[in-house]
Design a protein around this motif. Sequence first.
Motif, short mmCIF file in Angstrom:
data_model
loop_
_atom_site.label_atom_id
_atom_site.label_comp_id
_atom_site.label_asym_id
_atom_site.label_seq_id
_atom_site.Cartn_x
_atom_site.Cartn_y
_atom_site.Cartn_z
N SER A 180 -9.30 15.40 -9.35
CA SER A 180 -8.91 16.32 -8.27
C SER A 180 -8.55 15.54 -7.01
O SER A 180 -7.54 15.83 -6.33
CB SER A 180 -10.04 17.30 -7.97
OG SER A 180 -10.32 18.08 -9.10
N GLN A 181 -9.39 14.55 -6.71
CA GLN A 181 -9.11 13.74 -5.52
C GLN A 181 -7.82 12.95 -5.68
O GLN A 181 -7.05 12.78 -4.73
CB GLN A 181 -10.29 12.79 -5.27
CG GLN A 181 -11.55 13.51 -4.81
CD GLN A 181 -12.71 12.54 -4.60
OE1 GLN A 181 -12.61 11.36 -4.97
NE2 GLN A 181 -13.79 13.05 -4.02
N GLU A 182 -7.59 12.48 -6.91
CA GLU A 182 -6.35 11.74 -7.16
C GLU A 182 -5.13 12.63 -6.98
O GLU A 182 -4.12 12.23 -6.38
CB GLU A 182 -6.39 11.14 -8.57
CG GLU A 182 -5.19 10.27 -8.89
CD GLU A 182 -5.27 9.68 -10.27
OE1 GLU A 182 -4.32 9.00 -10.69
OE2 GLU A 182 -6.30 9.90 -10.97
N LEU A 183 -5.23 13.86 -7.51
CA LEU A 183 -4.12 14.81 -7.35
C LEU A 183 -3.91 15.16 -5.87
O LEU A 183 -2.77 15.25 -5.38
CB LEU A 183 -4.40 16.08 -8.16
CG LEU A 183 -4.39 15.90 -9.69
CD1 LEU A 183 -4.79 17.20 -10.37
CD2 LEU A 183 -3.00 15.47 -10.16
N GLU A 184 -5.04 15.34 -5.17
CA GLU A 184 -4.95 15.66 -3.75
C GLU A 184 -4.33 14.49 -2.98
O GLU A 184 -3.49 14.68 -2.07
CB GLU A 184 -6.34 15.98 -3.20
CG GLU A 184 -6.38 16.35 -1.73
CD GLU A 184 -5.66 17.65 -1.46
OE1 GLU A 184 -5.20 17.86 -0.31
OE2 GLU A 184 -5.55 18.49 -2.39
N LEU A 185 -4.74 13.28 -3.37
CA LEU A 185 -4.19 12.10 -2.71
C LEU A 185 -2.70 11.97 -2.98
O LEU A 185 -1.91 11.66 -2.06
CB LEU A 185 -4.94 10.86 -3.20
CG LEU A 185 -4.49 9.52 -2.59
CD1 LEU A 185 -4.66 9.53 -1.06
CD2 LEU A 185 -5.28 8.37 -3.22
N GLU A 186 -2.32 12.19 -4.22
CA GLU A 186 -0.90 12.12 -4.56
C GLU A 186 -0.10 13.18 -3.80
O GLU A 186 1.03 12.94 -3.34
CB GLU A 186 -0.71 12.30 -6.07
CG GLU A 186 -1.20 11.11 -6.89
CD GLU A 186 -1.02 11.35 -8.38
OE1 GLU A 186 -0.60 12.48 -8.74
OE2 GLU A 186 -1.31 10.43 -9.18
N LYS A 187 -0.72 14.35 -3.68
CA LYS A 187 -0.05 15.43 -2.94
C LYS A 187 0.14 15.04 -1.47
O LYS A 187 1.21 15.24 -0.88
CB LYS A 187 -0.88 16.70 -3.06
CG LYS A 187 -0.25 17.90 -2.37
CD LYS A 187 -1.12 19.13 -2.58
CE LYS A 187 -0.52 20.34 -1.87
NZ LYS A 187 -1.35 21.55 -2.02
N ARG A 188 -0.87 14.46 -0.87
CA ARG A 188 -0.77 14.04 0.53
C ARG A 188 0.24 12.91 0.70
O ARG A 188 1.01 12.88 1.67
CB ARG A 188 -2.14 13.60 1.05
CG ARG A 188 -3.12 14.76 1.23
CD ARG A 188 -4.44 14.25 1.79
NE ARG A 188 -5.38 15.35 1.97
CZ ARG A 188 -6.60 15.18 2.48
NH1 ARG A 188 -7.01 13.97 2.84
NH2 ARG A 188 -7.39 16.22 2.61
N ILE A 189 0.18 12.00 -0.25
CA ILE A 189 1.15 10.89 -0.18
C ILE A 189 2.58 11.43 -0.25
O ILE A 189 3.48 10.99 0.49
CB ILE A 189 0.89 9.89 -1.31
CG1 ILE A 189 -0.43 9.15 -1.06
CG2 ILE A 189 2.04 8.89 -1.45
CD1 ILE A 189 -0.85 8.25 -2.19
N GLU A 190 2.77 12.41 -1.13
CA GLU A 190 4.10 13.01 -1.27
C GLU A 190 4.49 13.72 0.02
O GLU A 190 5.66 13.64 0.48
CB GLU A 190 4.11 13.98 -2.45
CG GLU A 190 5.45 14.65 -2.70
CD GLU A 190 6.52 13.65 -3.08
OE1 GLU A 190 7.71 13.94 -2.85
OE2 GLU A 190 6.16 12.56 -3.60
#
Length: 312
Positions: A287-297
């Motif tokens: 979940s954190q990885e997805l959230e991080l990827e989302k923020r990076i995007e």
Amino acid sequence: QQKQEIKDLDQELLALEVSRANKLKDVLKRYVDILEKTSYLLQPDVYRLIDKEAMAMNQALLGNRRAIAQLLVNLTEATLQQELDNRHRWQGLVDTWKDLKKEALQQMTLLLSPFMASKDIQEPPAVQKELEEMLTNQRVLQKVRLDHLCTICDLLPPNYNKNHLTEWYDSLTSLNKQLDTYHMDCLSLVRFLYEKIWQECLAHVQNCKKQLLDWKAFSEAEAESLVNPAFFLVVGEFQSKVEKKLELLDNSFETLAKQMEFQSADLFRYFQEAVKLWEEHQSVLLSQELELEKRIEQHRQKHNQENQVPKA
């Protein structure tokens, strides 16, 4: 019986004397008639002659009766003396018999005690061999079990598999059961070996009884009453001692089986919880990885937009 025979002999002799007196009486009467008919002597002389002969015969008959009476007395005294001698002899034999009984009982005790104290009975070689083999096989089974326990390291995260973990626990349970079954089989075999020892003890007791009977000092019932109490006392104490040891061994095996079952189940639950925590951790990380990827995007898009404004 001898007294009756003496009495019968006395009556028979008296009957013979009575018969002899009657026959002599008949003879005298016959000779009186003959002498009177011949008329050789006068009748008074004949009677005097016959009276004289009759008196001599009566004295002889009385002498015979006295002899018979004396014979009865002598036989009675001899019989009483023989009975007294037999009584003394019988009493002596009874005393000797009692001494033989005491000696036989001592001999029987001397035969039974060393036998029960022998190493073959107290520490039977077959039992000792079985216990040594049990210890050796225990080490082998324990090593197999420990080796299997070590394989859990290959099933821990991240290289884990729920099915493999379940199979690992089933195998561990099977090994625990195998060890417990082996313990029960060994215990049954040890009990069987001790049963053979009891049979040997019983055979030895039968030999003791046979020796007592061979000594001719005891009847079979007396031999039973003498040997059985001593046997049951000695063997009973030893059997009770062995039963306590076997009961302690049985309780130890039972405690070990329960302990292995509890520890295995507890270990399995521990690893299940560990896997569950790992999965939860993995889920959070994902979940954190997805959230991080989302923020990076989002930052990338924002950065691109900011870069496009000056160009315009």
